[in-house]
Design an enzyme around this catalytic site. Structure first.
Site, mmCIF file in Angstrom:
data_model
loop_
_atom_site.group_PDB
_atom_site.id
_atom_site.type_symbol
_atom_site.label_atom_id
_atom_site.label_comp_id
_atom_site.label_asym_id
_atom_site.label_seq_id
_atom_site.Cartn_x
_atom_site.Cartn_y
_atom_site.Cartn_z
ATOM 1 N N LYS A 1 0.856 -1.187 0.000
ATOM 2 C CA LYS A 1 0.000 0.000 0.000
ATOM 3 C C LYS A 1 0.889 1.232 0.000
ATOM 4 O O LYS A 1 2.064 1.196 0.389
ATOM 5 C CB LYS A 1 -0.935 0.024 1.207
ATOM 6 C CG LYS A 1 -0.242 0.014 2.588
ATOM 7 C CD LYS A 1 0.241 1.358 3.071
ATOM 8 C CE LYS A 1 0.857 1.292 4.477
ATOM 9 N NZ LYS A 1 1.622 2.516 4.830
ATOM 10 N N ASP B 1 -3.016 -1.029 10.478
ATOM 11 C CA ASP B 1 -3.187 -1.042 9.025
ATOM 12 C C ASP B 1 -3.836 -2.322 8.500
ATOM 13 O O ASP B 1 -4.184 -2.394 7.317
ATOM 14 C CB ASP B 1 -1.833 -0.870 8.321
ATOM 15 C CG ASP B 1 -1.272 0.526 8.460
ATOM 16 O OD1 ASP B 1 -2.005 1.417 8.949
ATOM 17 O OD2 ASP B 1 -0.103 0.741 8.083
#
Length: 283
Positions: free
Chosen positions: A10, A141
């Protein structure tokens, strides 16, 4: 039978620190987007209830590895609610391409892929909400990787709103250093009072990362890579670093710059995608 599962990277397209809670955690506003690049996790089911990681990480104990922790957490949660088939186990291995301490979410992505994949393979039937809640106990996350869609995140990163930012091409560069997140968040000069703004306002502003000034000050390697990339395209830090990225409209533009990179710069080109490669693989 062995199955393979994407564990994508990401980027934080922007990251702003809006405060610090009494428990020490920082509140933030950030924009997550996935890359069509990452690790690959292979899983072969066992029928003896054992979990084995066949590719250990140097310096990390087997039971402390996020992959093993995720598998055991799913096993316990499903068993406690009567949704774990008898004997469910797995041999897990990983083809690791994402650097540790790089700000690309590698460990969190690995944990999420294991939760999603084993829930499917074991046929536990846990919902996405349940998996995301479990993931949050493993790392802030993890939920965005579990849910699998680009998102605007608030709180400590757990309040997610799906969004669809432009899917650009990125040159992602690793400066050759690993930056532990606490090093950045404990720095007394880290900005901690950036005003909160709406997602609509933030998407219209020039993107930046509040952690970048600290990473550049404390790690000359990060400063050197960013200085070089900024000559070619808008560039910034992802997460708390150490990786940085430059954005381009086309793949060819990104690859042309990578071809000109100095020998000391390690990087790759990838496309930003709003649907995680993991979830695309499950369609």
């Amino acid at each position: 039978m062995r199955t393979q599962w994407p564990s994508p990277a990401k980027l934080n397209l922007f990251l702003y620190i809006t405060g610090q809670r009494a428990d020490g955690y920082h509140t933030l506003q950030t924009l997550f987007q996935f890359l069509d690049y990452g690790d690959t996790i292979s899983i072969e089911l066992r029928d003896d209830g054992d979990i084995r990681l066949l590719t250990p990480v140097e310096g990390v104990e087997h039971e402390d590895n996020l992959i093993v922790r995720a598998a055991r957490l799913l096993m316990k949660t499903a068993a406690d609610s009567g949704r774990l088939p008898t004997g469910s186990g797995a041999d897990i291995s990983i083809d690791k391409r994402l650097p540790m301490g790089g700000g690309l979410g590698g460990g969190s992505s690995n944990a999420a892929t294991v939760l999603v994949a084993l829930n499917h393979l074991w046929q536990c039937g846990l919902s996405m909400d349940e998996l995301a809640e479990m993931g949050l106990t493993l790392g802030a996350d993890v939920p965005v990787f579990v849910r699998g869609h680009a998102a605007f995140a608030e709180g400590v990163g757990e309040i997610l709103t799906p969004v669809d930012p432009p899917e650009k091409w990125y040159l992602v560069a690793h400066p050759g250093v690993s930056i532990p997140t606490p090093v950045i968040f404990k720095d007394p000069e880290l900005p901690r009072n950036t005003p909160k703004r709406s997602i609509e306002t933030l998407l219209k502003c020039e993107f930046s990362n509040d952690c970048e000034v600290i990473a550049r000050k404390r790690f000359r390697e990060v400063d050197a890579v960013l200085s070089w990339l900024l000559e070619y395209a808008p560039s910034r830090l992802t997460g708390t670093g150490a990786c940085v990225f430059a954005e381009f409209d086309t793949e060819s533009e990104a690859r042309q710059v990578l071809e000109q990179a100095p020998e000391w710069l390690n990087g790759f080109v990838a496309k930003g995608v709003n649907l995680s490669p993991l979830h695309r693989a499950m369609l």
